[in-house]
Design a protein around this motif. Sequence first.
Motif, PDB file in Angstrom:
ATOM      1  N   ASP A 188       1.038  -1.275  -0.150  1.00 23.60           N
ATOM      2  CA  ASP A 188      -0.036  -0.140   0.094  1.00 23.60           C
ATOM      3  C   ASP A 188       0.799   1.250   0.023  1.00 23.60           C
ATOM      4  N   LEU A 189       1.799   1.177   0.890  1.00 28.28           N
ATOM      5  CA  LEU A 189       2.752   2.479   0.969  1.00 28.28           C
ATOM      6  C   LEU A 189       3.524   2.504  -0.211  1.00 28.28           C
ATOM      7  N   GLU A 190       4.038   1.577  -0.855  1.00 26.92           N
ATOM      8  CA  GLU A 190       4.904   1.623  -2.283  1.00 26.92           C
ATOM      9  C   GLU A 190       3.847   1.901  -3.620  1.00 26.92           C
ATOM     10  N   ILE A 191       2.597   1.570  -3.319  1.00 25.87           N
ATOM     11  CA  ILE A 191       1.766   2.146  -4.450  1.00 25.87           C
ATOM     12  C   ILE A 191       1.667   3.437  -4.365  1.00 25.87           C
ATOM     13  N   ARG A 192       1.224   3.898  -3.185  1.00 30.08           N
ATOM     14  CA  ARG A 192       0.764   5.425  -3.210  1.00 30.08           C
ATOM     15  C   ARG A 192       2.311   6.167  -3.103  1.00 30.08           C
ATOM     16  N   TYR A 193       3.364   5.632  -2.973  1.00 26.90           N
ATOM     17  CA  TYR A 193       4.596   6.434  -3.072  1.00 26.90           C
ATOM     18  C   TYR A 193       4.816   6.592  -4.470  1.00 26.90           C
ATOM     19  N   ALA A 194       4.521   5.505  -5.269  1.00 28.26           N
ATOM     20  CA  ALA A 194       4.743   5.395  -6.553  1.00 28.26           C
ATOM     21  C   ALA A 194       3.902   6.386  -7.528  1.00 28.26           C
ATOM     22  N   LEU A 195       2.683   6.506  -7.007  1.00 22.52           N
ATOM     23  CA  LEU A 195       1.769   7.177  -7.692  1.00 22.52           C
ATOM     24  C   LEU A 195       1.777   8.703  -7.275  1.00 22.52           C
ATOM     25  N   SER A 196       2.579   9.233  -6.397  1.00 21.63           N
ATOM     26  CA  SER A 196       2.797  10.321  -6.073  1.00 21.63           C
ATOM     27  C   SER A 196       3.680  11.305  -6.840  1.00 21.63           C
ATOM     28  N   ALA A 197       4.118  10.154  -7.684  1.00 20.75           N
ATOM     29  CA  ALA A 197       5.050  11.089  -8.889  1.00 20.75           C
ATOM     30  C   ALA A 197       4.023  11.733  -9.955  1.00 20.75           C
ATOM     31  N   LEU A 198       2.734  11.363  -9.827  1.00 17.95           N
ATOM     32  CA  LEU A 198       1.702  12.039 -10.922  1.00 17.95           C
ATOM     33  C   LEU A 198       1.248  13.054 -10.248  1.00 17.95           C
ATOM     34  N   PRO A 199       0.617  14.032 -11.029  1.00 18.12           N
ATOM     35  CA  PRO A 199      -0.474  14.818 -10.569  1.00 18.12           C
ATOM     36  C   PRO A 199      -1.589  14.021 -10.259  1.00 18.12           C
ATOM     37  N   PRO A 200      -2.396  14.388  -8.837  1.00 19.56           N
ATOM     38  CA  PRO A 200      -3.536  13.549  -8.535  1.00 19.56           C
ATOM     39  C   PRO A 200      -4.516  13.131  -9.461  1.00 19.56           C
ATOM     40  N   ALA A 201      -4.936  14.074 -10.554  1.00 21.71           N
ATOM     41  CA  ALA A 201      -5.952  13.730 -11.599  1.00 21.71           C
ATOM     42  C   ALA A 201      -5.655  12.618 -12.332  1.00 21.71           C
ATOM     43  N   LEU A 202      -4.238  12.387 -12.392  1.00 25.54           N
ATOM     44  CA  LEU A 202      -3.875  11.282 -13.439  1.00 25.54           C
ATOM     45  C   LEU A 202      -4.023   9.892 -12.639  1.00 25.54           C
ATOM     46  N   ARG A 203      -3.868   9.717 -11.374  1.00 24.30           N
ATOM     47  CA  ARG A 203      -3.298   8.710 -10.599  1.00 24.30           C
ATOM     48  C   ARG A 203      -4.444   7.293 -10.981  1.00 24.30           C
ATOM     49  N   GLY A 204      -5.629   7.808 -10.803  1.00 25.59           N
ATOM     50  CA  GLY A 204      -6.892   6.741 -10.826  1.00 25.59           C
ATOM     51  C   GLY A 204      -6.672   5.473 -11.915  1.00 25.59           C
ATOM     52  N   LYS A 205      -6.179   6.040 -13.149  1.00 20.50           N
ATOM     53  CA  LYS A 205      -6.217   5.009 -14.391  1.00 20.50           C
ATOM     54  C   LYS A 205      -4.668   4.578 -14.639  1.00 20.50           C
ATOM     55  N   ALA A 206      -3.565   4.958 -13.652  1.00 23.87           N
ATOM     56  CA  ALA A 206      -2.311   4.602 -13.845  1.00 23.87           C
ATOM     57  C   ALA A 206      -1.921   3.113 -13.589  1.00 23.87           C
ATOM     58  N   ALA A 207      -1.177   2.482 -14.178  1.00 23.92           N
ATOM     59  CA  ALA A 207      -0.732   1.016 -13.649  1.00 23.92           C
ATOM     60  C   ALA A 207       0.376   1.431 -12.766  1.00 23.92           C
ATOM     61  N   VAL A 208       0.726   0.355 -11.389  1.00 23.87           N
ATOM     62  CA  VAL A 208       1.610   0.505 -10.714  1.00 23.87           C
ATOM     63  C   VAL A 208       2.401  -0.786 -10.642  1.00 23.87           C
ATOM     64  N   TYR A 209       3.599  -0.695 -10.368  1.00 23.31           N
ATOM     65  CA  TYR A 209       4.461  -2.052 -10.357  1.00 23.31           C
ATOM     66  C   TYR A 209       5.022  -1.872  -8.783  1.00 23.31           C
ATOM     67  N   VAL A 210       5.246  -2.943  -8.063  1.00 23.55           N
ATOM     68  CA  VAL A 210       6.152  -2.935  -6.693  1.00 23.55           C
ATOM     69  C   VAL A 210       7.075  -3.871  -6.858  1.00 23.55           C
ATOM     70  N   LEU A 211       8.069  -3.715  -6.152  1.00 29.85           N
ATOM     71  CA  LEU A 211       9.325  -4.523  -6.020  1.00 29.85           C
ATOM     72  C   LEU A 211       9.167  -5.531  -5.096  1.00 29.85           C
ATOM     73  N   ASN A 212       9.769  -6.786  -5.602  1.00 30.44           N
ATOM     74  CA  ASN A 212      10.048  -7.771  -4.718  1.00 30.44           C
ATOM     75  C   ASN A 212      11.595  -8.013  -4.785  1.00 30.44           C
ATOM     76  N   PRO A 213      12.119  -7.762  -3.814  1.00 33.47           N
ATOM     77  CA  PRO A 213      13.749  -7.568  -3.864  1.00 33.47           C
ATOM     78  C   PRO A 213      14.367  -8.926  -4.565  1.00 33.47           C
ATOM     79  N   ALA A 214      13.681  -9.876  -4.120  1.00 33.18           N
ATOM     80  CA  ALA A 214      14.061 -11.194  -4.573  1.00 33.18           C
ATOM     81  C   ALA A 214      14.002 -11.580  -6.130  1.00 33.18           C
ATOM     82  N   LYS A 215      12.959 -10.935  -6.572  1.00 36.82           N
ATOM     83  CA  LYS A 215      12.612 -11.374  -8.050  1.00 36.82           C
ATOM     84  C   LYS A 215      12.587 -10.216  -9.076  1.00 36.82           C
ATOM     85  N   GLY A 216      12.299  -8.875  -8.689  1.00 40.74           N
ATOM     86  CA  GLY A 216      12.063  -7.753  -9.504  1.00 40.74           C
ATOM     87  C   GLY A 216      10.593  -7.156  -9.268  1.00 40.74           C
ATOM     88  N   TYR A 217      10.185  -6.384 -10.223  1.00 38.17           N
ATOM     89  CA  TYR A 217       8.823  -5.777 -10.152  1.00 38.17           C
ATOM     90  C   TYR A 217       7.742  -6.628 -10.650  1.00 38.17           C
TER      91      TYR A 217
END
Length: 280
Positions: free
Chosen positions: A65-94
Amino acid sequence: MSSIRQANTHRNAPRAIAAALQRAAGIVRRATKPLLAVPITLGIGIALPGRSQAYDTTLDKMTPDLEIRYALSALPPALRGKAAVYVLNPAKGYALAKQGSSGLACLVERTAWELADFRNDIYIPLCYDAAGTNAHFKVILDVAELRAQGMSPTALKSEIEKRYADKTYGIPEGPGLSYMVSPIMRTVGPPDMDVHTMTMPHFMFYAPNVTNEDIGALPDLGNPASLLNPFIDRQGIDQQSYIIQLVGEAEKVKILAVEKTLLNELCEYREVLCLAHTRH
C-alpha cells in the motif's frame, strides 16, 4: 530527476560544474545535471569516480500500500486513478500491483544502473507515459530483475549498455514525458552530486541525444535558481537524456501540503525518507 542522477563527462558541461561533480560520486537516477552522479548525469553529464560500498546493499521490501501510494505520488492527483503501478520484490524484481488504462505506469526505482554501484537507500518514484513505458520503463524492470538474479553492479551496467548498443532497448517512439512530482526522493543530487534526500518535483521530457548546448541551457549545480530553467539530464547514455523542468516554488509548497500524510508515513517507515534530511 528522476530525477538528476549520474555523471559522465559531458561535452556541454561547464568546467566549473564538471570540477564540482568530479569531487563526488553518486546517483540520481539518470541525469546529466543536478541529481545524478557517476553513470548518471543531469543535463551536465560528468563522470564521477565510483564510491566504495561502505553500506548495506540489501534492498528492503516496502508494504504494498505504501509503495503504491509513493509511486503514484510522482503523478499529478488527477492522473493517478487510471495509472498502472508496479511494486518491487527484492528477490525477483517488479510485479504489476495495480492495473491501469491510461498508458501511464509508475514505480519506485531502487537501482541506478548507471552508477555501477548498488545501495539500499535509493528511492525514486516516477511514472512514464505510453511511449516511455515501451522504452525506458522496460529498462528499469530488467535492471531490478538482473540485480535480483545476482548480477554484479559492473556487469549490470555493461549489460544495459550492450542492450542499448544492439538495439534491444530503444528510445521512445514519439514526444512524451516522465512524471516526477513526488514530494520526496532520495538519490544523487546537487550541489555536490552525492546521495541526498530531496524535494525536487519535476517533469522529464524525452530528449534522446540532446545536450544543454543544443537548447542553450546553462545549469549551475551551485546555483539552485539556475535549475528552475529547463536543462538536460543525461542518465547514463545519450539515448536516456531528458529536458528537466522543475515545478515552481509555490507548486512545490502545495505538493508538500497535499502529501503530508504520505510524507509522515514514509518518515516512519525509514528515517532517510524524512523531510528533516532533505535539501532544496
